[in-house]
Design an enzyme around this catalytic site. Structure first.
Site, short mmCIF file in Angstrom:
data_model
loop_
_atom_site.label_atom_id
_atom_site.label_comp_id
_atom_site.label_asym_id
_atom_site.label_seq_id
_atom_site.Cartn_x
_atom_site.Cartn_y
_atom_site.Cartn_z
CG HIS A 72 70.14 58.42 87.74
ND1 HIS A 72 69.17 57.78 88.53
CD2 HIS A 72 70.90 57.38 87.04
CE1 HIS A 72 69.06 56.50 88.01
NE2 HIS A 72 70.13 56.38 87.46
CE1 TYR A 200 63.02 59.78 96.62
CE2 TYR A 200 63.52 60.20 94.52
CZ TYR A 200 64.07 59.92 95.83
OH TYR A 200 65.11 59.78 96.31
N PRO A 294 65.76 57.79 104.57
CG PRO A 294 65.25 55.50 104.13
CD PRO A 294 65.21 56.42 105.54
CE LYS A 298 70.34 65.39 100.23
NZ LYS A 298 71.31 65.52 99.09
CE1 TYR A 386 66.58 62.89 95.59
CE2 TYR A 386 68.44 62.71 94.14
CZ TYR A 386 67.34 62.08 94.87
OH TYR A 386 67.40 60.90 94.77
#
Length: 392
Positions: A72, A200, A294, A298, A386
């Protein structure tokens, strides 16, 4: 039985550490309380940082990951009626990969059983003694009999409720915790993902996440109150709520793919860091030492970074006789742990709508999201965290 490094727990962290030690010529034994079928079926994380992918490739566990993993290049944030894509390569030069933790465990177990050191399934660790004396001994039960694994070093990769964390005297432990007033209702569904990348969403009704496990299996989450019973959420209700939250800010023509729900769970959200990560010759890694919500993806990646540091340290000890890197492990690991804890906290508070949130707090969280969308510097910092910070 005696070995150089005794490892408690055959999750990704314990198995990866064992593989690193084996390739470096260091004796080790892995004790796992569950059977092989159980650990290969546990549904956990699926978003891998670049460093985690590199670590798996380095130990020979990259073939199926490279063939089946989904690389991704960004994620999508939906909030306040808008949508913004964060482009990871443009901002950091890195990517992330979707590959389920269950598959990582299968790959590492297969390698381990093919040519690795002893891996004892159904071996329940009961206690760790002697860590402060320099002669750790792990007492365990296997096939109905108690036995002891004597080792030069013990590593606890056995999670929050494992015996390794409990072996650190209570008077020497410091615990930092944060609970959140909401949980995640997660589903697995046999349906193609509705987006090629993770979405998200912060909607009026709360948070939602669109994720995936493969091109034909979707993984989706909803923010729900603590104490929610999954039985109170029939499939149609889940899909309707996901549709409502994910549609806010979606572009024209976007639709949520629906399909058969094959699993349904509720996960409480919490942050936890326990210090120290070392007690004598006992070292802690992964969930035995820290837990993050979550939201920032991580947990697995932190566990991998812990054992990458430990693998380097044991290899240096093996080659040079120096314990310098083992001595430095707690500080180096905790630096990354706290950075990830902070990022996960920011992601969680920014994207969720807690009960009774004030108008001021709501506007502050939306302002943080708008800043990521409007500022390249803010977006680059977000993307760097991220995709994962490099090891020191």
């Amino acid at each position: 039985m005696r070995t150089t490094v005794g490892i408690i727990g055959a999750g990704p962290a314990g198995l990866l550490l064992a593989r690193q030690l084996h390739l470096a010529g260091i004796d080790c034994v892995v004790l796992e309380s569950r059977d092989r079928a159980h650990i290969e079926a546990r549904q956990r994380a699926g978003m891998l940082e670049q460093g985690t992918v590199d670590a798996l490739r380095a130990v020979g566990a990259g073939a199926r990951l490279d063939a089946e993993g989904l690389e991704h290049h960004g994620i999508e944030l939906r909030f306040d009626g808008t949508s913004h894509r964060v482009d990871f390569p443009a901002l950091t030069g890195r990517t992330v990969t979707v590959y389920a933790q269950t598959e990582i465990v299968k790959d590492l177990v297969a390698l381990h059983l093919a040519d690795g050191p002893p891996l004892l399934f159904g071996a329940e660790a009961l206690a760790v003694a002697g860590a402060e004396s320099g002669k750790p001994a792990i007492r365990y039960r296997h096939q109905g009999r108690e036995a002891t694994l004597e080792c030069d070093w013990a590593v606890g990769c056995d999670g929050f409720h494992g015996v390794a964390r409990a072996a650190v005297p209570a008077a020497q432990r410091t615990t930092y915790e944060r609970g959140y007033p909401f949980s995640w209702l997660g589903i697995l569904a046999d349906v193609a993902p509705s987006s090629p990348e993770l979405v998200y969403a912060r909607g009026a009704g709360g948070f939602a996440l669109l994720s995936m496990r493969s091109p034909t299996v979707s993984r989706l989450y909803l923010q729900v109150p603590n104490g929610t019973d999954p039985a109170d959420w029939p499939d149609e209700r889940i899909w309707d709520e996901l549709d409502a939250r994910l549609s806010e800010g979606a572009g024209p023509g976007w639709t949520l793919n629906r399909g058969p729900v094959t699993a349904k769970t509720v996960t409480p959200m919490r942050s936890f860091v326990g210090e120290p990560l070392r007690h004598g010759r006992l070292l802690l890694a992964g969930d035995a030492a820290h837990i993050v919500p979550p939201t920032g993806a991580k947990g697995l990646n932190l566990a991998v970074s812990d054992v990458r540091l430990l693998g380097r340290a044991f290899e240096a000890l093996h080659r040079t006789g120096s314990t310098a890197l083992l001595d430095a492990y707690p500080r180096a690991a905790l630096h990354r742990v706290w950075q990830a804890t902070r990022f996960s906290y920011d992601m969680t508070t920014m994207l969720h709508v807690p009960p009774g949130q004030s108008d001021f707090d709501r506007r502050m969280e939306l302002t943080r999201l708008h800043r990521i969308a409007a500022s390249r510097d803010a977006a680059a910092e977000f993307a760097a965290q991220y995709t994962g910070l490099p090891l020191p």
